[in-house]
Design a protein around this motif. Structure first.
Motif, short mmCIF file in Angstrom:
data_model
loop_
_atom_site.label_atom_id
_atom_site.label_comp_id
_atom_site.label_asym_id
_atom_site.label_seq_id
_atom_site.Cartn_x
_atom_site.Cartn_y
_atom_site.Cartn_z
N GLY A 155 28.96 57.33 -1.43
CA GLY A 155 28.00 56.40 -2.01
C GLY A 155 27.57 56.89 -3.38
N LEU A 156 26.96 55.98 -4.13
CA LEU A 156 26.60 56.32 -5.52
C LEU A 156 25.54 57.40 -5.58
CD1 LEU A 156 26.61 52.66 -6.83
CD2 LEU A 156 28.23 54.46 -7.46
N GLY A 157 24.60 57.38 -4.62
CA GLY A 157 23.57 58.41 -4.59
C GLY A 157 24.19 59.77 -4.32
N TYR A 158 25.18 59.77 -3.43
CA TYR A 158 25.88 61.02 -3.15
C TYR A 158 26.61 61.52 -4.39
CZ TYR A 158 29.52 64.15 -1.62
OH TYR A 158 30.35 65.22 -1.53
N LEU A 159 27.22 60.60 -5.12
CA LEU A 159 27.94 60.98 -6.35
C LEU A 159 27.00 61.71 -7.31
CD1 LEU A 159 30.66 60.72 -7.79
CD2 LEU A 159 29.89 58.56 -8.76
N MET A 160 25.77 61.22 -7.39
CA MET A 160 24.79 61.87 -8.26
C MET A 160 24.44 63.25 -7.74
SD MET A 160 22.07 59.09 -9.62
CE MET A 160 21.48 58.60 -8.06
N THR A 161 24.17 63.34 -6.44
CA THR A 161 23.81 64.64 -5.86
C THR A 161 24.92 65.65 -6.08
OG1 THR A 161 22.81 63.30 -4.13
CG2 THR A 161 22.81 65.66 -3.80
N TRP A 162 26.12 65.17 -5.88
CA TRP A 162 27.29 66.02 -6.04
C TRP A 162 27.41 66.50 -7.49
CZ3 TRP A 162 32.80 64.60 -7.29
CH2 TRP A 162 33.68 65.61 -6.91
N GLY A 163 27.29 65.57 -8.41
CA GLY A 163 27.35 65.92 -9.82
C GLY A 163 26.29 66.94 -10.20
N ARG A 164 25.11 66.78 -9.60
CA ARG A 164 24.03 67.72 -9.88
C ARG A 164 24.38 69.11 -9.36
NH1 ARG A 164 18.25 67.42 -6.87
NH2 ARG A 164 17.42 69.41 -7.59
N GLN A 165 24.99 69.14 -8.17
CA GLN A 165 25.33 70.45 -7.60
C GLN A 165 26.42 71.14 -8.40
OE1 GLN A 165 26.03 69.23 -3.61
NE2 GLN A 165 23.85 69.37 -3.08
N LEU A 166 27.35 70.35 -8.94
CA LEU A 166 28.44 70.91 -9.75
C LEU A 166 28.01 71.14 -11.19
CD1 LEU A 166 31.50 68.75 -8.63
CD2 LEU A 166 30.86 71.02 -7.85
N PHE A 167 26.79 70.80 -11.51
CA PHE A 167 26.29 70.83 -12.89
C PHE A 167 27.15 69.97 -13.80
CE2 PHE A 167 24.10 74.47 -11.23
CZ PHE A 167 22.85 74.31 -11.79
N GLN A 168 27.62 68.85 -13.26
CA GLN A 168 28.42 67.93 -14.06
C GLN A 168 27.58 66.70 -14.34
OE1 GLN A 168 32.44 67.99 -11.98
NE2 GLN A 168 32.88 67.22 -14.03
N LEU A 169 26.87 66.75 -15.47
CA LEU A 169 25.96 65.66 -15.79
C LEU A 169 26.69 64.35 -16.03
CD1 LEU A 169 23.03 66.76 -18.05
CD2 LEU A 169 23.02 65.11 -16.20
N ASP A 170 27.95 64.44 -16.46
CA ASP A 170 28.69 63.20 -16.72
C ASP A 170 28.79 62.36 -15.44
OD1 ASP A 170 30.04 65.57 -16.11
OD2 ASP A 170 31.98 64.61 -16.44
N LEU A 171 29.01 63.04 -14.30
CA LEU A 171 29.09 62.29 -13.03
C LEU A 171 27.74 61.62 -12.74
CD1 LEU A 171 31.09 64.64 -10.64
CD2 LEU A 171 31.85 62.65 -11.94
N VAL A 172 26.67 62.38 -12.94
CA VAL A 172 25.33 61.83 -12.70
C VAL A 172 25.12 60.59 -13.55
CG1 VAL A 172 22.87 62.29 -12.84
CG2 VAL A 172 24.42 64.09 -12.10
N LEU A 173 25.50 60.69 -14.84
CA LEU A 173 25.25 59.56 -15.74
C LEU A 173 26.10 58.35 -15.39
CD1 LEU A 173 24.90 61.58 -19.04
CD2 LEU A 173 23.12 60.29 -17.88
#
Ligand SMILES: Nc1ncnc2c1ncn2[C@@H]1O[C@H](COP(=O)(O)OP(=O)(O)OP(=O)(O)O)[C@@H](O)[C@H]1O
Ligand SMILES: [Mg+2]
Lengths: 257, 259, 284
Positions: free
Chosen positions: C231-249
């Motif tokens: 899900g999109l919320g998970y994608l954000m959480t995941w990006g945050r954990q990987l320190f990949q802000l591009d995924l979050v954005l």
């Protein structure tokens, strides 16, 4: 909200009695072992927990930490919202340029900002306060902007005929005329900020606070603590709501035609 | 060459509102000159553009054709020497009566003490000293209108624009306020332009009466008021002029003029 | 005397450049001029962002360059994961909305039409709904686990509240004039429901549903941040954990665009359902 539904008639005791019935049923269910107390604590258990928490002082210090964050975030967000809203409303041009972005930003789900803000400001207090401020900012800026932009034409003409400066216009005409709508925005902001406070405590780093206790109750299966925390969350929301309503009524008294 | 500059000079003024359904011509070819110290009254059917004309003279709306000069200078916007009483009283609901009057002095060079005295005197003038602290919603329509008059007068403007200022007053107060207006305008040497639906009032107050006709708003005729008519409401001159204006405002007369 | 005003006279406060800009856009019509003005600000922000990234004003961990975000968007599209996450989120919203709307309409109508329910059942339920679903979530996980059931119930819960309120009020408070009309026309109870109660309640109910959909979208993000594996919320959480802000954005942008379009389409449905409100009508 739903005042007409909540209070069908004055002196109608049925709504109050309905709560009493729910409590009695709840209690009876426990006495006759109809529910598993591991999943639903008895009403008295919650009260007992409240008393023990109060005497230990823990729940109060948690509540204080949460409220501090909440108020700080609310003040920052509301102040920024009213200021930007006033600028957007006072200048049609700036409103046309910046306004759509503000509206579009409002459409974005609020909690989608949590990961970003947590990375920018860290998951500790500053990240939480930034998120709470954002929650308070959105409704305030939009309502202030609308309120000031929609000041009736006759009042603008009056200000022009008295040759008010921009500042005089804002102070004597636009802000008072927009006051009801600005208060609506602040009221909504108060509710949103409270929601964001608990949300930030659930989703960002664990720190002392009501949200932390909520997770603790859930993870440790302490149902009495969990229900207590939910009740406190609801009570604070209710108090905020009533305070805002009372304040609104008081401040706008006599200032309306 | 030796004539004084007119206080107001309107030449070939036309005003069109652009509506979604098309253009609405509200004023056509208005030409009018008012001398300093003159009191001119305007009568005409509802909707013939009287309020619009006053708003243009004040400078609230600069989208028009033709020319408007006050003291020889083209109007570019509201100025301290011109004040208006709007048709609706337009008091600020969040200010007391007193503060509403004081709002007209926000940009005046007077010191605070003088301002306060001026406000008091003008509330007294319209007979509302007792209501200085009242909110507009606590005032009757006529009282609110009198506050609006005080607000217009308090800055001692040289040019007064009055849009049915006495419309909501009871008969007695109305007569008293007519006297006051006449006295103030004469005393201060101000120039006044007053819109009214009351033909008696137009004749009693005006040195001249402008009769307008609608669709689009034009000046049908301008009538001189003889001094004896202005002085006495029961004089034959007064009655004759009043009947003549009533005739002009009557449907048949307007159609005859429109030919 | 050549001082004749031409029409229209210049507006005093508007800066001439902005005015000239708007006038040069006049052929496009006033509306598109406004749209361009409204777009100018986000575009300027984007330009500033690109410039800042190119000059290295902000470290990429704080704000990656727009090109990087765009590239991850393309990557996520190419490997199908964006479609997967979006799909998971949309299904949750659809299921939760269906559940919440159904419960809300039935319960709301019951509360509105049956005074006994209004008096005895409504007050405790209302007290519970006053507490945001966010606070109930830790409790709900104990009953429902952290899988789909939790998500659908949390979303449905948040949807049902405005629907219940709007329906109960709309159905319960028929204006006296309309009630009298029903009596004068000697309508049966069923006829009154169909001809008077429902049509006059429809606008309010539609507003309640639209509010419910907005809530659904909000609580989708909440519940996916709380616990999820897609899900999109998970994608954000995941990006945050990987320190990949591009995924979050990217995830934020998709959430914003989808939420906005959902609201727009529900507004369109609302208009279509109530042709008598717009005046235009669609031939009925
Ligand atoms: N801002 C506006 N936009 C469009 N049309 C307007 C506007 N203001 C006034 N009008 C139109 O101009 C015409 C004249 O209006 P105005 O208020 O000047 O009439 P009036 O002579 O003062 O009438 P009354 O005696 O009823 O006060 C009316 O037809 C009115 O509909
Ligand atoms: Mg008028």
């Amino acid at each position: 909200m739903a005042g007409d539904l909540a209070t069908p008639r004055s002196r109608d005791l049925r709504p109050i009695l309905s709560f009493v019935f729910v409590l009695i049923l709840w209690d009876l269910a426990h006495r006759f072992a109809l529910v598993d107390p591991r999943f639903l604590p008895a009403p008295l258990d919650i009260l007992t927990r409240l008393i023990s928490e109060l005497s230990a002082g823990t729940i109060l210090s948690d509540l204080a930490a949460t409220l501090r964050r909440n108020l700080l975030g609310f003040l920052i967000g509301a102040a920024a919202g009213v200021s930007l809203g006033a600028v957007l409303g006072a200048s049609r041009r700036i409103g046309q340029i910046v306004g759509p972005t503000v509206v579009a930003q409002r459409q974005t789900a609020l909690f989608a900002w949590v990961p970003l803000l947590a990375m920018w400001f860290g998951g500790g207090d500053s990240g939480k306060i930034a998120f709470i401020a954002l929650a308070a900012f959105q409704p305030t800026v939009i309502n202030t902007w609308r309120g000031i932009a929609l000041v009736p034409e006759p009042l603008r003409e009056l200000a022009a005929s008295l040759r008010f400066s921009q500042g005089q216009y804002l102070r004597h005409v636009a802000l008072p005329a927009a006051a009801p709508q600005i208060f609506t925005g602040l009221h909504t902001a108060l509710i949103y900020a409270w929601l964001a406070t608990v949300g930030s405590e659930l989703f960002m780093n664990i720190t002392p606070g009501l949200g932390g206790r909520l997770s603790e109750g859930s993870q440790m299966f302490e149902m009495d603590l969990l229900f207590l925390a939910i009740a406190i969350f609801g009570a604070v929301g209710l108090i905020y709501n009533s305070l805002a309503e009372a304040l609104e009524a008081q401040l706008l008294k006599g200032h309306r035609p | 060459m030796t004539e004084p500059t007119p206080a107001l000079q309107i030449r070939a003024l036309s005003k069109v509102f652009a509506l979604r359904e098309g253009a609405l011509e509200v004023l056509r070819d208005i030409t009018l000159t008012v001398d300093p110290g003159e009191f001119v009254t305007i009568v005409g059917a509802s909707g013939c553009g009287k309020s619009t004309l006053l708003r243009l003279i004040l400078g609230l709306d600069r989208d028009f054709r033709g020319e408007i000069r006050v003291d020889g200078v083209p109007v570019t916007g509201p100025a301290a020497d011109r004040a208006i009483v709007f048709q609706d009283h337009r008091l600020l609901p969040w200010l007391t009566a007193e503060a509403n009057v004081a709002a007209a002095l926000l940009n005046s060079p007077l010191d605070a003490e003088t301002r306060a005295r001026e406000v008091r005197e003008h509330l007294d003038l319209v007979g509302l000293s007792k209501f200085a602290k009242a909110w507009p919603r606590q005032l009757s329509g006529g009282m609110a209108q009198r506050v609006a008059i005080a607000r217009a007068l308090v800055g001692r403007p040289r040019f007064l624009l009055l849009d049915e200022p006495l419309g909501a007053l009871d008969a007695l107060t109305r007569l008293r306020m007519q006297e006051e207006l006449k006295r103030i305008v004469a005393h201060e040497g101000a120039t006044a332009l007053l819109v009214t639906h009351d033909v008696d009032e137009a004749v009693y107050l005006g040195h001249r009466v402008v009769v307008m006709q609608p669709h689009p708003g034009r000046i049908a005729t301008i009538l001189e008021v003889p001094p004896e008519a202005r002085a006495d409401r029961s004089s034959p001159a007064f009655v004759a002029l009043r009947d003549r204006i009533l005739g002009l405002l009557g449907v048949g007369a307007i159609e005859a003029l429109a030919v | 005397m050549t001082l004749i005003h031409s029409s229209p006279a210049p507006v005093p406060f508007a800066p001439r450049t902005a005015r000239a800009l708007v006038q040069s856009l006049a052929p496009l019509g006033a509306l598109s001029g406004q749209i361009l003005l409204g777009l100018s600000f986000p575009l300027a922000l984007l330009a500033l962002w690109s410039l800042g990234a190119a000059r290295g004003w902000v470290p990429p961990q704080i704000l990656p360059a727009p090109s990087v975000v765009w590239q991850s968007f393309l990557d996520l599209c190419a490997d199908g994961s964006l479609a997967l996450h979006t799909n998971a989120s949309l299904i949750r919203v659809a299921e939760g909305f269906a559940l919440g709307a159904t419960v809300g309409l039935v319960f709301g109508a019951a509360v509105g039409l049956v005074p006994a329910l209004r008096a005895w059942v409504w007050p405790p339920v209302q007290a519970a709904t006053r507490v945001n679903v966010l606070a109930w979530m830790p409790l709900l996980t104990l009953f429902l686990g952290i899988d789909e059931a939790l998500k659908v119930v949390v979303i449905g819960w948040s949807v049902s509240i405005p629907v219940i309120l709007a329906t109960a009020r709309a159905v319960g408070d028929v204006p006296a004039t309309l009630r009298e009309l029903g009596a004068v026309l000697n309508l049966t109870r069923a006829q009154r429901l169909r001809l008077i109660v429902l049509p006059q309640a429809l606008p309010q109910i539609a507003t309640g549903l639209r509010e419910g959909l907005a809530n659904a979208w909000q609580s989708l993000v909440i519940v996916e941040l709380f616990a999820s594996f897609e899900g999109l919320g998970y994608l954000m959480t995941w990006g945050r954990q990987l320190f990949q802000l591009d995924l979050v954005l990217v995830a934020m942008a998709v959430i914003a665009v989808l939420g906005f379009s959902l609201d727009l389409s529900l507004r369109a449905v609302e208009r279509w359902l109530q042709p008598w409100q717009t005046g235009a009508g669609h031939g009925r």
